[in-house]
Design a protein around this motif. Structure first.
Motif, short mmCIF file in Angstrom:
data_model
loop_
_atom_site.label_atom_id
_atom_site.label_comp_id
_atom_site.label_asym_id
_atom_site.label_seq_id
_atom_site.Cartn_x
_atom_site.Cartn_y
_atom_site.Cartn_z
N LYS A 190 -1.19 0.71 12.36
CA LYS A 190 0.11 0.77 11.49
C LYS A 190 0.30 2.12 10.90
N PRO A 191 1.37 2.71 11.03
CA PRO A 191 1.73 4.08 10.57
C PRO A 191 1.41 4.26 8.99
N ILE A 192 0.86 5.34 8.92
CA ILE A 192 0.91 5.81 7.20
C ILE A 192 1.49 7.11 6.90
N ILE A 193 2.61 7.13 6.29
CA ILE A 193 3.20 8.46 5.95
C ILE A 193 2.37 8.88 4.59
N LEU A 194 1.82 10.38 4.69
CA LEU A 194 1.14 11.03 3.96
C LEU A 194 2.23 11.71 2.93
N LEU A 195 1.95 11.46 1.32
CA LEU A 195 2.94 12.04 0.47
C LEU A 195 2.15 12.93 -0.54
N LYS A 196 2.69 13.16 -1.72
CA LYS A 196 2.10 14.35 -2.39
C LYS A 196 0.91 14.55 -2.91
N ASP A 197 0.30 13.32 -3.25
CA ASP A 197 -1.16 13.09 -3.57
C ASP A 197 -2.05 13.04 -2.58
N ARG A 198 -1.67 13.17 -1.24
CA ARG A 198 -2.39 13.00 0.11
C ARG A 198 -3.94 13.96 0.04
N GLN A 199 -4.71 13.29 0.75
CA GLN A 199 -6.09 13.98 0.87
C GLN A 199 -5.78 15.09 1.47
N THR A 200 -6.58 16.16 1.34
CA THR A 200 -6.27 17.41 2.15
C THR A 200 -6.49 17.73 3.22
N LEU A 218 8.78 -3.92 0.99
CA LEU A 218 9.53 -4.79 1.62
C LEU A 218 10.97 -4.20 2.00
N GLN A 219 11.18 -2.69 1.69
CA GLN A 219 12.47 -2.48 2.07
C GLN A 219 11.90 -1.96 3.62
N LYS A 220 12.92 -1.77 4.44
CA LYS A 220 13.04 -1.30 5.86
C LYS A 220 13.22 0.12 6.06
N VAL A 221 12.37 0.75 7.08
CA VAL A 221 12.72 2.01 7.23
C VAL A 221 12.61 2.01 8.79
N LYS A 222 13.37 3.13 9.33
CA LYS A 222 13.27 3.40 10.88
C LYS A 222 13.03 4.85 11.12
N LEU A 272 10.65 14.62 7.99
CA LEU A 272 11.44 15.61 7.21
C LEU A 272 10.92 15.78 5.76
N SER A 273 10.42 16.70 5.16
CA SER A 273 10.14 16.73 3.95
C SER A 273 11.34 16.24 2.72
N ILE A 274 12.64 16.57 2.89
CA ILE A 274 13.53 16.05 2.12
C ILE A 274 13.98 14.61 2.41
N ASP A 275 13.40 13.97 3.38
CA ASP A 275 13.63 12.57 3.90
C ASP A 275 12.41 12.06 2.90
N CYS A 276 11.29 12.33 2.77
CA CYS A 276 10.05 12.00 2.05
C CYS A 276 10.81 11.54 0.60
N PHE A 277 11.67 12.35 0.02
CA PHE A 277 12.11 12.41 -1.34
C PHE A 277 12.67 11.31 -1.36
N LYS A 278 13.49 10.78 -0.27
CA LYS A 278 14.05 9.48 -0.45
C LYS A 278 13.08 8.22 -0.16
N LEU A 279 12.22 8.37 0.65
CA LEU A 279 11.39 7.53 0.83
C LEU A 279 10.52 7.03 -0.47
N SER A 280 10.52 8.17 -1.58
CA SER A 280 9.67 7.99 -2.67
C SER A 280 10.33 6.85 -3.42
N GLU A 323 0.71 -1.20 -0.08
CA GLU A 323 0.04 -0.02 -0.02
C GLU A 323 0.98 1.21 0.02
N PHE A 324 1.60 1.41 -1.32
CA PHE A 324 2.36 2.51 -1.22
C PHE A 324 2.42 3.08 -2.32
N ASN A 325 1.91 4.45 -2.68
CA ASN A 325 1.52 5.03 -4.11
C ASN A 325 1.86 6.57 -3.75
N ARG A 326 1.58 7.58 -4.66
CA ARG A 326 1.52 8.80 -4.71
C ARG A 326 0.93 9.46 -3.33
#
Length: 304
Positions: free
Chosen positions: A244-254, A278-282, A265-273, A207-210
């Protein structure tokens, strides 16, 4: 005619920095998912800060150039060809009319960016060319790029080539640590839940999209079931009822009604994208003032 799509890509979108000041009427910001790759591509070409670009999220898209121009390819490591000749990315290439450009298999990372000199000649909607599929806005008729679509640009003849130094090219396969600022709603979470949030290693789900990225791992409990719906910032981490955490990204609901434990941090969201399921994040905490300093430094390095 300028850049023609020859095949039927799965998901390729015209994007730019995004549209702003319209969330009050339900229009999301949208914009490129990986701003680092986006700004590098435009800087390599000498383009303006907010020039539009093509964001390619799945393998196999073929273009035909019908005018001379210069392009830059950045983002995910991929098979990249001009006239069936395999080439490197993170640099510019001079394109002649009739050349065939192909993005093949994506090898690491998730999103490839193709920029042309001065960008594509597309009329803006709400101040942006960014495509938002759920709102049918931006790009070409508010839709993803399809076979037969043509993106016009100004003819440009050039002879020089510009490459990005290798140590500036990201490694998209590393385990990602996301820096976060705790939310003003963190008082709804007991300290042991906050400690669990920072000590756990999460797995990116399918469940990972824009719109957002849902994570799997130890569940986080909240003292409340929900909040009155309110505006949602880029990178906000919602904790729904399943914990279960959900990180909201560029096409998130308003707006949204789940409590938020923190914001990435927004600049870390760019790396997340650029991550894949199956990749791991902390998560690791960062003070607001330090976060602001790092974001300011990021953008000041690209604005001419």
């Amino acid at each position: 005619m300028s850049l023609e799509i020859i095949n039927s890509p799965i998901l390729a979108l015209v994007q730019d920095k995004g549209r702003f000041s319209y969330t009050s009427i339900g229009v999301t910001n949208s914009g490129v998912m990986d701003e680092y790759a986006y700004y590098i591509a435009n800087n390599l070409l000498g383009n303006d800060f907010d020039t539009n670009i093509i964001e390619i999220a799945f393998s196999n898209i073929i273009f035909k150039a019908n005018k001379n121009t210069t392009i830059a390819i950045t983002g995910a490591k991929c098979e990249f060809f001009i006239n069936d000749i395999a080439l490197n990315t993170w640099q510019t290439y001079n394109i002649k009319a009739g050349d065939i450009i192909k993005i093949g298999k994506i090898l690491s990372g998730s999103r490839v960016y193709l920029s042309v000199y001065k960008g594509f000649l597309i009329e803006k909607e709400f101040g942006s060319n960014s495509t938002t599929l759920k709102e049918n806005l931006g790009g070409l008729n508010g839709n993803k790029l399809q076979k037969g679509d043509v993106l016009d640009f100004e003819k440009f003849d050039n002879s020089s080539i510009i490459r990005l130094k290798k140590h500036y090219i990201p490694n998209y396969e590393e385990e990602l640590t996301l820096r976060v600022v705790l939310s003003y709603q963190d008082n709804f979470f007991k300290q042991e839940e906050i400690d669990k949030f920072f000590s756990n290693t999460y797995t990116i789900t399918n469940e990972f999209n824009r719109m957002g990225c849902k994570l799997d791992g130890n569940t986080i409990s909240c003292d409340i079931d929900g909040i009155i719906s309110e505006g949602i910032a880029f990178g906000a981490i919602q904790i729904p009822k399943d914990g279960k955490p959900i990180i909201l990204l560029k096409d998130r609901q308003t707006i949204g009604g789940y409590p938020k434990i923190a914001s990435v941090l927004s600049i870390d969201c760019f790396k997340l994208s650029q991550c894949k399921p199956l990749q791991k994040v902390k998560f690791t905490p960062i003070l607001l003032e330090e976060a602001q300093r790092k974001v300011k430094l990021f953008y000041s390095s690209f604005i001419r």
